[in-house]
Enzyme design. Sequence first.
Site, PDB file in Angstrom:
ATOM      1  N   GLU A  82      30.494  40.653  35.708  1.00 53.15           N
ATOM      2  CA  GLU A  82      31.526  40.956  36.696  1.00 53.15           C
ATOM      3  C   GLU A  82      32.386  39.717  36.912  1.00 53.15           C
ATOM      4  O   GLU A  82      31.884  38.646  37.248  1.00 53.15           O
ATOM      5  CB  GLU A  82      30.936  41.429  38.021  1.00 53.15           C
ATOM      6  N   ASP A 103      34.760  29.599  37.547  1.00 57.34           N
ATOM      7  CA  ASP A 103      35.720  30.369  36.765  1.00 57.34           C
ATOM      8  C   ASP A 103      35.014  31.134  35.650  1.00 57.34           C
ATOM      9  O   ASP A 103      34.204  30.563  34.914  1.00 57.34           O
ATOM     10  CB  ASP A 103      36.748  29.401  36.175  1.00 57.34           C
ATOM     11  N   ASP A 146      42.715  39.257  42.040  1.00 51.67           N
ATOM     12  CA  ASP A 146      43.860  38.671  42.739  1.00 51.67           C
ATOM     13  C   ASP A 146      45.127  39.168  42.056  1.00 51.67           C
ATOM     14  O   ASP A 146      45.305  38.997  40.851  1.00 51.67           O
ATOM     15  CB  ASP A 146      43.785  37.139  42.656  1.00 51.67           C
ATOM     16  N   LYS A 194      53.932  37.546  42.594  1.00 53.83           N
ATOM     17  CA  LYS A 194      55.202  36.969  42.176  1.00 53.83           C
ATOM     18  C   LYS A 194      55.279  36.928  40.644  1.00 53.83           C
ATOM     19  O   LYS A 194      54.319  36.577  39.976  1.00 53.83           O
ATOM     20  CB  LYS A 194      55.371  35.563  42.747  1.00 53.83           C
ATOM     21  N   ASP A 209      44.659  48.240  43.270  1.00 56.12           N
ATOM     22  CA  ASP A 209      45.574  49.036  44.083  1.00 56.12           C
ATOM     23  C   ASP A 209      47.007  48.568  43.908  1.00 56.12           C
ATOM     24  O   ASP A 209      47.897  49.021  44.639  1.00 56.12           O
ATOM     25  CB  ASP A 209      45.180  48.941  45.565  1.00 56.12           C
ATOM     26  N   THR A 221      34.530  49.029  47.839  1.00 55.77           N
ATOM     27  CA  THR A 221      34.372  47.667  48.323  1.00 55.77           C
ATOM     28  C   THR A 221      35.275  47.387  49.515  1.00 55.77           C
ATOM     29  O   THR A 221      36.156  48.183  49.862  1.00 55.77           O
ATOM     30  CB  THR A 221      34.702  46.663  47.212  1.00 55.77           C
ATOM     31  N   ARG A 222      35.071  46.244  50.123  1.00 60.52           N
ATOM     32  CA  ARG A 222      35.889  45.848  51.272  1.00 60.52           C
ATOM     33  C   ARG A 222      37.364  45.762  50.887  1.00 60.52           C
ATOM     34  O   ARG A 222      38.252  46.074  51.692  1.00 60.52           O
ATOM     35  CB  ARG A 222      35.392  44.514  51.823  1.00 60.52           C
ATOM     36  N   TYR A 223      37.648  45.347  49.641  1.00 54.24           N
ATOM     37  CA  TYR A 223      39.034  45.237  49.194  1.00 54.24           C
ATOM     38  C   TYR A 223      39.657  46.613  49.016  1.00 54.24           C
ATOM     39  O   TYR A 223      40.833  46.810  49.330  1.00 54.24           O
ATOM     40  CB  TYR A 223      39.095  44.435  47.890  1.00 54.24           C
ATOM     41  N   GLU A 224      38.877  47.568  48.522  1.00 55.20           N
ATOM     42  CA  GLU A 224      39.399  48.918  48.396  1.00 55.20           C
ATOM     43  C   GLU A 224      39.651  49.533  49.769  1.00 55.20           C
ATOM     44  O   GLU A 224      40.680  50.191  49.982  1.00 55.20           O
ATOM     45  CB  GLU A 224      38.442  49.798  47.607  1.00 55.20           C
TER      46      GLU A 224
END
Length: 237
Positions: free
Chosen positions: A73, A125, A147, A151, A183, A216-219
């Site tokens: 992951e 990383d 992420d 831009k 998203d 997930t929390r981001y979704e």
Amino acid sequence: MSDTSESGFDPNPPRRNFYGRRHGKTLRQSQKGYLSEDLGELRPCGITLQDNPERTPVDPAAIFGNDRPVWLEVGFGGGEHMVHMAATYPDINIIGCEPFINGVAMLLGKIRAAGVTNVSVHPGDARDLMDVLPDASVERAFLMYPDPWPKARHHRRRFVTPEHLRPLARVMRPGGIFRVASDIPDYIRQTREEVPPAGFETLDDTAVAWDDWISTRYEQKALREGRPPHYVTFRRL
């Protein structure tokens, strides 16, 4: 200049810029405890230049002590998805990479709570890990809500660029599965354009989540803010 083998493995990768944050809000005392007590045992050896200056390939079997299939992951965020996969599939091993130390601390707390043991954590990383994994050593890879780097001048920092995808293709076995969730419409656009030329074919491209998905929390944040998720599945050729 580095000497890259025919397989694409580079024992002396060039110095690279790091993209993103390493630290966030002050850690709670319990999270500091997870880092000091648990991370050392879960952290794979031989990943960083400090402990592997020759960049000798690292055998996943040596990390886990068994030869089960290895999943990867990239950027596990708070760790919900990684721990869910480890618990759902106890007969696989999963390595998670995340340089954001607050996310690492959250993951360690979830690992404790779930009691999963088939996990390894690289607090850095993902490119460093891919530098030393052997060819065709990863069966499945996940890129969950990366992420977005919105831009245009920062799009080269996204994971779905040749700098990242070619090493990923090298370490994935033929037939291996690569899942991407986001998203951000432009991130999905770039994913569709960049992943296949790196050595993958598209299996699925849909707004419907995978059967074994955990939100997930981001979704959840994306849904609250009106950004519908998208899920793309690729197979290594």
